[in-house]
Design a protein around this motif. Structure first.
Motif, PDB file in Angstrom:
ATOM      1  N   LEU A  17       0.836  -1.202   0.000  1.00  0.00           N
ATOM      2  CA  LEU A  17       0.000   0.000   0.000  1.00  0.00           C
ATOM      3  C   LEU A  17       0.878   1.263   0.000  1.00  0.00           C
ATOM      4  O   LEU A  17       0.604   2.235  -0.713  1.00  0.00           O
ATOM      5  CB  LEU A  17      -0.925  -0.023   1.220  1.00  0.00           C
ATOM      6  N   ILE A  18       1.971   1.247   0.765  1.00  0.00           N
ATOM      7  CA  ILE A  18       2.885   2.411   0.835  1.00  0.00           C
ATOM      8  C   ILE A  18       3.546   2.669  -0.522  1.00  0.00           C
ATOM      9  O   ILE A  18       3.656   3.803  -0.994  1.00  0.00           O
ATOM     10  CB  ILE A  18       3.947   2.169   1.922  1.00  0.00           C
ATOM     11  N   VAL A  19       3.949   1.555  -1.163  1.00  0.00           N
ATOM     12  CA  VAL A  19       4.593   1.691  -2.487  1.00  0.00           C
ATOM     13  C   VAL A  19       3.635   2.281  -3.500  1.00  0.00           C
ATOM     14  O   VAL A  19       3.976   3.147  -4.306  1.00  0.00           O
ATOM     15  CB  VAL A  19       5.127   0.321  -2.964  1.00  0.00           C
ATOM     16  N   LEU A  20       2.387   1.801  -3.490  1.00  0.00           N
ATOM     17  CA  LEU A  20       1.376   2.304  -4.443  1.00  0.00           C
ATOM     18  C   LEU A  20       1.105   3.781  -4.224  1.00  0.00           C
ATOM     19  O   LEU A  20       0.935   4.544  -5.171  1.00  0.00           O
ATOM     20  CB  LEU A  20       0.095   1.486  -4.313  1.00  0.00           C
ATOM     21  N   LEU A  21       0.988   4.188  -2.965  1.00  0.00           N
ATOM     22  CA  LEU A  21       0.713   5.600  -2.654  1.00  0.00           C
ATOM     23  C   LEU A  21       1.894   6.496  -3.113  1.00  0.00           C
ATOM     24  O   LEU A  21       1.691   7.585  -3.659  1.00  0.00           O
ATOM     25  CB  LEU A  21       0.488   5.766  -1.147  1.00  0.00           C
ATOM     26  N   ALA A  22       3.106   6.009  -2.888  1.00  0.00           N
ATOM     27  CA  ALA A  22       4.283   6.785  -3.301  1.00  0.00           C
ATOM     28  C   ALA A  22       4.358   6.932  -4.814  1.00  0.00           C
ATOM     29  O   ALA A  22       4.669   7.991  -5.354  1.00  0.00           O
ATOM     30  CB  ALA A  22       5.554   6.117  -2.764  1.00  0.00           C
ATOM     31  N   PHE A  23       4.053   5.853  -5.523  1.00  0.00           N
ATOM     32  CA  PHE A  23       4.069   5.869  -6.992  1.00  0.00           C
ATOM     33  C   PHE A  23       3.027   6.834  -7.542  1.00  0.00           C
ATOM     34  O   PHE A  23       3.241   7.584  -8.487  1.00  0.00           O
ATOM     35  CB  PHE A  23       3.845   4.460  -7.528  1.00  0.00           C
ATOM     36  N   GLN A  24       1.812   6.803  -6.898  1.00  0.00           N
ATOM     37  CA  GLN A  24       0.732   7.682  -7.340  1.00  0.00           C
ATOM     38  C   GLN A  24       1.114   9.147  -7.162  1.00  0.00           C
ATOM     39  O   GLN A  24       0.840   9.987  -8.007  1.00  0.00           O
ATOM     40  CB  GLN A  24      -0.537   7.359  -6.541  1.00  0.00           C
ATOM     41  N   LYS A  25       1.768   9.450  -6.036  1.00  0.00           N
ATOM     42  CA  LYS A  25       2.180  10.825  -5.765  1.00  0.00           C
ATOM     43  C   LYS A  25       3.222  11.302  -6.801  1.00  0.00           C
ATOM     44  O   LYS A  25       3.198  12.429  -7.278  1.00  0.00           O
ATOM     45  CB  LYS A  25       2.754  10.912  -4.357  1.00  0.00           C
ATOM     46  N   TYR A  26       4.136  10.384  -7.144  1.00  0.00           N
ATOM     47  CA  TYR A  26       5.199  10.745  -8.105  1.00  0.00           C
ATOM     48  C   TYR A  26       4.629  11.042  -9.487  1.00  0.00           C
ATOM     49  O   TYR A  26       4.980  11.990 -10.147  1.00  0.00           O
ATOM     50  CB  TYR A  26       6.216   9.609  -8.175  1.00  0.00           C
ATOM     51  N   THR A  27       3.672  10.154  -9.923  1.00  0.00           N
ATOM     52  CA  THR A  27       3.108  10.308 -11.275  1.00  0.00           C
ATOM     53  C   THR A  27       2.132  11.450 -11.374  1.00  0.00           C
ATOM     54  O   THR A  27       1.845  11.946 -12.455  1.00  0.00           O
ATOM     55  CB  THR A  27       2.406   9.001 -11.704  1.00  0.00           C
ATOM     56  N   SER A  28       1.587  11.883 -10.243  1.00  0.00           N
ATOM     57  CA  SER A  28       0.570  12.934 -10.287  1.00  0.00           C
ATOM     58  C   SER A  28       1.167  14.342 -10.190  1.00  0.00           C
ATOM     59  O   SER A  28       0.469  15.317 -10.404  1.00  0.00           O
ATOM     60  CB  SER A  28      -0.440  12.725  -9.140  1.00  0.00           C
ATOM     61  N   ARG A  29       2.463  14.505  -9.885  1.00  0.00           N
ATOM     62  CA  ARG A  29       3.009  15.861  -9.701  1.00  0.00           C
ATOM     63  C   ARG A  29       3.216  16.540 -11.067  1.00  0.00           C
ATOM     64  O   ARG A  29       3.397  15.892 -12.084  1.00  0.00           O
ATOM     65  CB  ARG A  29       4.342  15.819  -8.951  1.00  0.00           C
TER      66      ARG A  29
END
Length: 423
Positions: A17-29
């Motif tokens: 879950l932590i990895v997915l949230l981090a990836f989402q934040k990176y791709t959304s900036r």
């Protein structure tokens, strides 16, 4: 055991879950722009430039203009190759160490004529410390070299001003053109400008040419007969000495002594249509319909002033008369009568008779030292022109005429001819 497996699964799910949230934040900036890269070029360096003579710059000063040591070395070597002095912007531009962009940046500050053909821009070092005196309004078109010198200009500067005026056709035309004279500094122009009797701007249709561009000047015209006008008379009408001589030669040689009509005057190449229009109301042609032979007392006619027409009257044919006048003009005057007999294409018997009767006044024949003689005079005078370049070269080092003559290694007869025109 089951509880242990449960906790392992729960820990794994948490990490996922932590990895997915981090990836989402990176791709959304938001996308950030890559910083612009700027390259520093030679032209981006700002120099505080002022007018300069490239002949006076040393290696350090060239470096201050933005050149590398290697470029400076190339420029100074090129200067030696072209004779130790840059003579024009055109010549300086050919130096491979000066890029086109760099030359463009410097060009307006370079104190050199545009090209070597512009002899009227001949460079003289000005002495701005010498005071210029002017007390009344004047027309620079009417001033002689001696009058410029009385103002405070040197002899060479005065000669340069007259050369520039002749280049423009015998008239400065306007204050604007006068200001462009190469050896008149901004400081001296500021002193002279309020006293100059010329229009501020040149007319739009003004062109630099060998012909005179006539302007309304302060010359006070009076009625005159162009068939009796001498050199000073034509100069008094606003023509340069060279133009006046051309008019007189045209009248005496081409027209055999007389203008027969206004059309004859209009056809003279140095009288522009504008100048003719200005003069025509004052021209009074006195033409004899039954011409009588002129009786001249040749015992009173100076051989340095005798005219083509008078030589014909004495009996010389046109070829002999033309040769004698032409050789005298090249010499700027005879200094002895033997020179007249040495003239090519003359009737020696008739000329011998003439020189036995007529006097020769040599007081107005110009003479110089080799170190002071104008370059134009050296290169045009029949006795000096073949050694002119050597004289100009040697006098940069030696100031003694005897030393220069020795270095020339002339035949004795050639050296004796030179000495006739040396001080």
């Amino acid at each position: 055991m089951m509880r242990k497996n449960y906790y392992h699964k729960l820990a794994f799910m948490g990490m996922l879950l932590i990895v997915l949230l981090a990836f989402q934040k990176y791709t959304s900036r938001e996308k950030e722009d890559f910083p612009e890269v700027k390259f520093i070029t030679e032209s981006s360096v700002t120099l505080n430039l002022s007018d300069f003579d490239p002949n006076n710059l040393d290696a350090k000063q060239w470096t201050h203009l933005g050149f590398s040591e290697k470029q400076v070395s190339a420029i100074l070597n090129y200067k030696k190759i072209v004779g130790g002095e840059f003579t024009s912007k055109e010549q300086l531009k050919k130096c491979y160490a000066i890029s086109e962009e760099k030359f463009t940046a410097l060009e307006s500050f370079i104190l050199l004529p545009e090209n070597g053909k512009d002899r009227h821009f001949e460079k003289f070092k000005t002495n701005d410390k010498k005071e210029i005196f002017v007390s009344k309004k004047f027309n620079p078109d009417a001033l002689s070299a001696s009058e410029w010198m009385k103002m405070g200009f040197s002899e060479k500067q005065a000669e340069a001003i007259l050369k520039y005026r002749n280049y423009l056709g015998g008239s400065f035309v306007s204050k604007e053109k006068f200001r462009e004279c190469f050896i008149i500094s901004s400081e001296n122009y500021s002193k002279l400008e309020p006293y100059i009797l010329l229009p501020v701007k040149a007319p739009d249709n003004f062109r630099k040419s060998g012909h005179q561009y006539a302007i309304k000047s302060t010359i006070q015209y009076h009625s005159f007969d162009p068939n009796t006008l001498d050199l000073d008379g034509w100069k008094g009408l606003g023509f340069s000495e060279k133009q006046a001589n051309t008019i007189i030669n045209y009248r005496d040689r081409n027209l055999r002594g007389d203008f027969k009509s206004l059309e004859d005057i209009k056809k003279c190449v140095v009288i522009s249509p504008e100048k003719f229009q200005e003069l025509s109301p004052y021209i009074k042609l006195n033409i004899n319909t039954t011409p009588q032979k002129q009786e001249t007392d040749f015992s009173k006619i100076d051989l340095n002033m005798i005219t083509f027409k008078q030589l014909l009257e004495f009996g010389l044919d046109e070829k002999s008369a033309g040769s004698m006048i032409g050789f005298r003009k090249k010499l700027r005057g005879f200094v002895n009568k033997q020179q007249i007999l040495d003239t090519y294409n003359i009737d020696k018997n008739l000329v011998q008779k003439l020189i036995s009767i007529a006097p020769l006044d040599v007081s107005n024949v110009p003479k110089y030292t080799l170190t002071e003689a104008p370059e134009e005079w050296l290169k045009d005078h029949p006795y000096f022109k073949y050694s002119a370049d050597k004289i100009i070269f040697y006098r940069t080092t030696y100031t003694d005429d005897k030393k220069i003559l020795k270095l020339l290694k002339l035949k004795p007869e050639y050296e004796e001819r030179m000495k006739l025109y040396l001080k």
